[in-house]
Design a protein around this motif. Structure first.
Motif, PDB file in Angstrom:
ATOM      1  N   THR A   1      -2.798   5.349  24.983  1.00  0.00           N
ATOM      2  CA  THR A   1      -4.302   5.694  25.013  1.00  0.00           C
ATOM      3  C   THR A   1      -4.977   5.369  23.843  1.00  0.00           C
ATOM      4  N   ARG A   2      -4.156   5.297  22.674  1.00  0.00           N
ATOM      5  CA  ARG A   2      -4.845   5.095  21.275  1.00  0.00           C
ATOM      6  C   ARG A   2      -6.019   6.072  20.915  1.00  0.00           C
ATOM      7  N   ARG A   3      -5.866   7.195  21.377  1.00  0.00           N
ATOM      8  CA  ARG A   3      -7.000   8.137  20.956  1.00  0.00           C
ATOM      9  C   ARG A   3      -6.344   8.968  19.703  1.00  0.00           C
ATOM     10  N   GLY A   4      -7.415   9.887  19.131  1.00  0.00           N
ATOM     11  CA  GLY A   4      -7.226  10.448  18.290  1.00  0.00           C
ATOM     12  C   GLY A   4      -7.365   9.951  16.739  1.00  0.00           C
ATOM     13  N   ASP A   5      -6.603  10.215  15.781  1.00  0.00           N
ATOM     14  CA  ASP A   5      -6.498   9.646  14.440  1.00  0.00           C
ATOM     15  C   ASP A   5      -6.060   8.424  14.308  1.00  0.00           C
ATOM     16  N   THR A   6      -6.752   7.412  14.202  1.00  0.00           N
ATOM     17  CA  THR A   6      -6.429   6.012  13.997  1.00  0.00           C
ATOM     18  C   THR A   6      -5.371   5.818  13.008  1.00  0.00           C
ATOM     19  N   TYR A   7      -5.646   6.429  11.720  1.00  0.00           N
ATOM     20  CA  TYR A   7      -5.128   6.069  10.473  1.00  0.00           C
ATOM     21  C   TYR A   7      -3.718   6.806  10.568  1.00  0.00           C
ATOM     22  N   LEU A   8      -3.430   7.917  11.095  1.00  0.00           N
ATOM     23  CA  LEU A   8      -2.135   8.672  11.272  1.00  0.00           C
ATOM     24  C   LEU A   8      -1.170   8.023  12.195  1.00  0.00           C
ATOM     25  N   ARG A   9      -2.076   7.498  13.343  1.00  0.00           N
ATOM     26  CA  ARG A   9      -1.088   6.703  14.327  1.00  0.00           C
ATOM     27  C   ARG A   9      -0.523   5.437  13.780  1.00  0.00           C
TER      28      ARG A   9
ATOM     29  N   TRP B   1      -2.423  13.795  21.424  1.00  0.00           N
ATOM     30  CA  TRP B   1      -3.597  13.862  20.534  1.00  0.00           C
ATOM     31  C   TRP B   1      -3.579  12.693  19.549  1.00  0.00           C
ATOM     32  N   LEU B   2      -2.505  12.073  19.450  1.00  0.00           N
ATOM     33  CA  LEU B   2      -2.359  10.875  18.198  1.00  0.00           C
ATOM     34  C   LEU B   2      -2.838   9.658  19.185  1.00  0.00           C
TER      35      LEU B   2
ATOM     36  N   ALA C   1       6.109   9.424   1.602  1.00  0.00           N
ATOM     37  CA  ALA C   1       5.110  10.290   1.054  1.00  0.00           C
ATOM     38  C   ALA C   1       3.584  10.231   1.573  1.00  0.00           C
ATOM     39  N   LEU C   2       3.541   8.949   1.855  1.00  0.00           N
ATOM     40  CA  LEU C   2       1.841   8.660   2.476  1.00  0.00           C
ATOM     41  C   LEU C   2       1.739   9.175   3.762  1.00  0.00           C
ATOM     42  N   THR C   3       2.800   9.172   4.568  1.00  0.00           N
ATOM     43  CA  THR C   3       2.442   9.748   5.995  1.00  0.00           C
ATOM     44  C   THR C   3       2.442  11.222   5.937  1.00  0.00           C
ATOM     45  N   ALA C   4       3.539  11.744   5.117  1.00  0.00           N
ATOM     46  CA  ALA C   4       3.558  12.924   4.883  1.00  0.00           C
ATOM     47  C   ALA C   4       2.306  13.533   4.518  1.00  0.00           C
ATOM     48  N   SER C   5       1.838  13.282   3.390  1.00  0.00           N
ATOM     49  CA  SER C   5       0.756  13.552   3.042  1.00  0.00           C
ATOM     50  C   SER C   5      -0.397  13.641   3.748  1.00  0.00           C
ATOM     51  N   ALA C   6      -0.712  12.351   4.425  1.00  0.00           N
ATOM     52  CA  ALA C   6      -1.721  12.334   5.653  1.00  0.00           C
ATOM     53  C   ALA C   6      -1.727  13.316   6.673  1.00  0.00           C
ATOM     54  N   VAL C   7      -0.307  13.692   6.984  1.00  0.00           N
ATOM     55  CA  VAL C   7      -0.013  14.747   8.249  1.00  0.00           C
ATOM     56  C   VAL C   7      -0.467  16.092   7.555  1.00  0.00           C
TER      57      VAL C   7
ATOM     58  N   VAL D   1      -8.521  10.546  -1.086  1.00  0.00           N
ATOM     59  CA  VAL D   1      -7.507   9.210  -1.752  1.00  0.00           C
ATOM     60  C   VAL D   1      -6.960   8.431  -0.627  1.00  0.00           C
ATOM     61  N   HIS D   2      -6.650   8.935   0.563  1.00  0.00           N
ATOM     62  CA  HIS D   2      -5.975   8.097   1.809  1.00  0.00           C
ATOM     63  C   HIS D   2      -7.304   7.225   2.204  1.00  0.00           C
ATOM     64  N   ARG D   3      -8.505   7.455   2.229  1.00  0.00           N
ATOM     65  CA  ARG D   3      -9.607   6.651   2.474  1.00  0.00           C
ATOM     66  C   ARG D   3      -9.636   5.639   1.762  1.00  0.00           C
ATOM     67  N   LEU D   4      -9.706   5.957   0.428  1.00  0.00           N
ATOM     68  CA  LEU D   4     -10.085   4.962  -0.828  1.00  0.00           C
ATOM     69  C   LEU D   4      -9.005   4.011  -0.583  1.00  0.00           C
ATOM     70  N   ARG D   5      -7.721   4.357  -0.577  1.00  0.00           N
ATOM     71  CA  ARG D   5      -6.549   3.593  -0.640  1.00  0.00           C
ATOM     72  C   ARG D   5      -6.742   2.591   0.730  1.00  0.00           C
ATOM     73  N   GLN D   6      -6.927   3.108   1.826  1.00  0.00           N
ATOM     74  CA  GLN D   6      -7.067   2.166   2.936  1.00  0.00           C
ATOM     75  C   GLN D   6      -7.963   1.148   2.769  1.00  0.00           C
TER      76      GLN D   6
END
Length: 340
Positions: free
Chosen positions: A262-270, A242-243, A217-223, A118-123
Motif C-alpha cells: 500500500t505504501r501508506r503511513g510514514d514514508t521516511y520510516l518505511r 500502518w507503515l 541507530a538511524l532507524t532506531a532513533s526514528a522509530v 534532526v532527521h528531517r534536516l538530515r533527510q
C-alpha cells in the motif's frame, strides 16, 4: 445554543475552517478563523473532542483541557458529503472523529518532535547533496568529462578538473564553489549522525530496536521518535500495515485478491526499514548455514523463493513486526528468535 461537544478543524496556510456539533451530531457552528485566533476561540469553551489533521496545535489544544485527535487524510475522505472545500472538509473531520472504530494518529511529545527535527534536516541535506553531485556531474559532462554515478568518482573527477588548465576558468571556479558547498553539507550530515547516535544511546526503546540485524541507530532513533504508543496496534501485522508494508487488498465474494504494497503511513520510516533490509539480506546470505539464526534462515529461504526485491519488502515487514514486539513487551531481543 446547544453545547458544542465535537469540533472539526481544517487547516489552511492562513485560515482555519471550524465545524462544531452538539451531542446529537447537529451542526451548531461553522465558521472560518485566522490561525492566530483559533486557540483563543477554544479558551472559554468547555472540554470537547477536537479532530484535526496532522499539526502541532494538537498539543496546545490538549494543554487547554480538550481531547485532540489527529486523523490521517485518507480516513476523512469517505465522510465528505459533497464537493471538496474547506467547510466540507471541516464537517467531514468532525464526523470522522466521532467514529469509535477509527485509529487515530498519536500526538507526539515536544521531545519526540524535536528528535524528528534532526532527521528531517538530515533527510533534506542528503537530498541536497545528491542533487549537488548530479549537478556537478552534468556540468563536467558538458566539457567531455564523463564519470561514473558514484559520489567518489564525481568528487575525484571534480578535483582533477580544478587542476586542468585547459578548462575555462569560469568552470573551474564554479566547480570549486560546488565542492565547498558539498563539504559544508558533509559537515552538516556528520553532525546530524552524531546527534542521532546520541539520541539512540539515550533512549531505552531505541537501544532494544537497534539490536535487530539491519536496524541501526538511524532507524532506531526514528522509530522511538515516531511511534508514540505501540499498544494502539493490536499486533505486529497491524503495525506493519500502518507503515504501508502489507499488500493492497481487494476482496469480494469470498475471493481474496492481493496487489502491491500500500505504501501508506510514514514514508521516511518505511524507507529506512527497506534500506536496512538490504543489509540484513546480505548478512544472512554471507553467514555460514550452521551459524545462521532463525531469522537469517528465513531470510535466505525467502530470497531463494521470491527473489531480491520482494524479499526486501518481506524483511522490512518482518522487522516492523519484531519492532512492535520489542516496543510493546519491553523486553530485550533474543538473538535466535523470530516472529512466525
Amino acid at each position: 445554543m446547544n453545547e458544542i461537544t465535537t469540533v472539526g478543524l481544517d487547516l489552511a496556510k492562513r485560515v482555519v475552517s471550524l465545524c462544531g456539533e452538539d451531542g446529537s451530531g447537529r451542526v451548531v457552528v461553522q465558521r472560518t478563523l485566522r490561525r492566530e485566533a483559533v486557540l483563543g476561540w477554544f479558551v472559554p469553551r468547555p472540554p470537547c473532542l477536537v479532530g484535526v489533521e496532522a499539526c502541532a496545535s494538537a498539543r496546545e489544544l490538549t494543554a487547554l483541557g480538550h481531547t485532540a485527535r489527529i486523523i490521517a487524510p485518507e480516513f476523512v475522505r469517505p465522510f465528505r458529503m459533497s464537493g471538496k472545500n474547506d467547510a466540507n472538509d471541516a464537517a467531514a473531520i468532525c464526523a470522522a472523529v466521532r467514529q469509535p472504530h477509527l485509529r487515530f494518529v498519536s500526538v507526539k511529545s515536544a521531545e519526540q518532535q524535536a528528535q524528528l527535527v534532526v532527521h528531517r534536516l538530515r533527510q533534506g541535506w542528503q537530498e541536497e547533496r545528491t542533487a549537488g553531485l548530479n549537478r556537478l556531474r552534468g556540468l563536467l559532462a558538458e566539457f567531455g568529462r564523463i564519470y561514473a554515478n558514484s559520489a567518489a568518482a564525481v568528487l575525484a573527477g571534480a578535483r582533477a578538473a580544478l587542476a586542468d588548465e585547459t578548462l575555462p576558468p569560469a568552470l573551474r571556479h564554479g566547480v570549486a564553489r560546488q565542492l565547498e558547498h558539498l563539504r559544508e553539507l558533509d559537515d552538516h550530515l556528520a553532525e546530524c549522525d552524531r546527534e542521532i547516535a546520541q539520541q539512540a544511546r539515550d533512549d531505552p526503546r531505541a537501544l532494544r530496536v537497534a539490536r535487530l540485524s539491519g536496524v541501526g541507530a538511524l532507524t532506531a532513533s526514528a522509530v522511538a521518535a515516531t511511534v508514540v504508543d505501540p499498544s494502539q496496534f493490536r499486533c505486529g501485522r497491524q503495525f506493519a500495515a500502518w507503515l504501508g508494508l502489507t499488500p493492497r487488498q481487494y476482496s469480494t465474494g469470498g475471493k481474496t485478491r492481493l496487489g502491491r504494497i500500500t505504501r501508506r503511513g510514514d514514508t521516511y520510516l518505511r524507507a529506512l526499514l527497506v534500506q536496512g533490509a538490504r543489509s540484513a539480506l546480505q548478512a544472512a546470505l554471507r553467514a555460514a548455514a550452521p551459524r545462521r539464526t532463525r531469522l537469517a534462515v528465513w531470510i535466505a529461504a525467502t530470497y531463494e523463493r521470491i527473489g531480491y526485491h520482494k524479499t526486501l519488502v518481506a524483511i522490512a515487514n518482518k522487522h516492523a513486526r519484531l519492532i512492535w514486539v520489542l516496543l510493546t513487551r519491553d523486553e530485550p531481543l533474543r538473538a535466535h528468535a523470530a516472529v512466525n
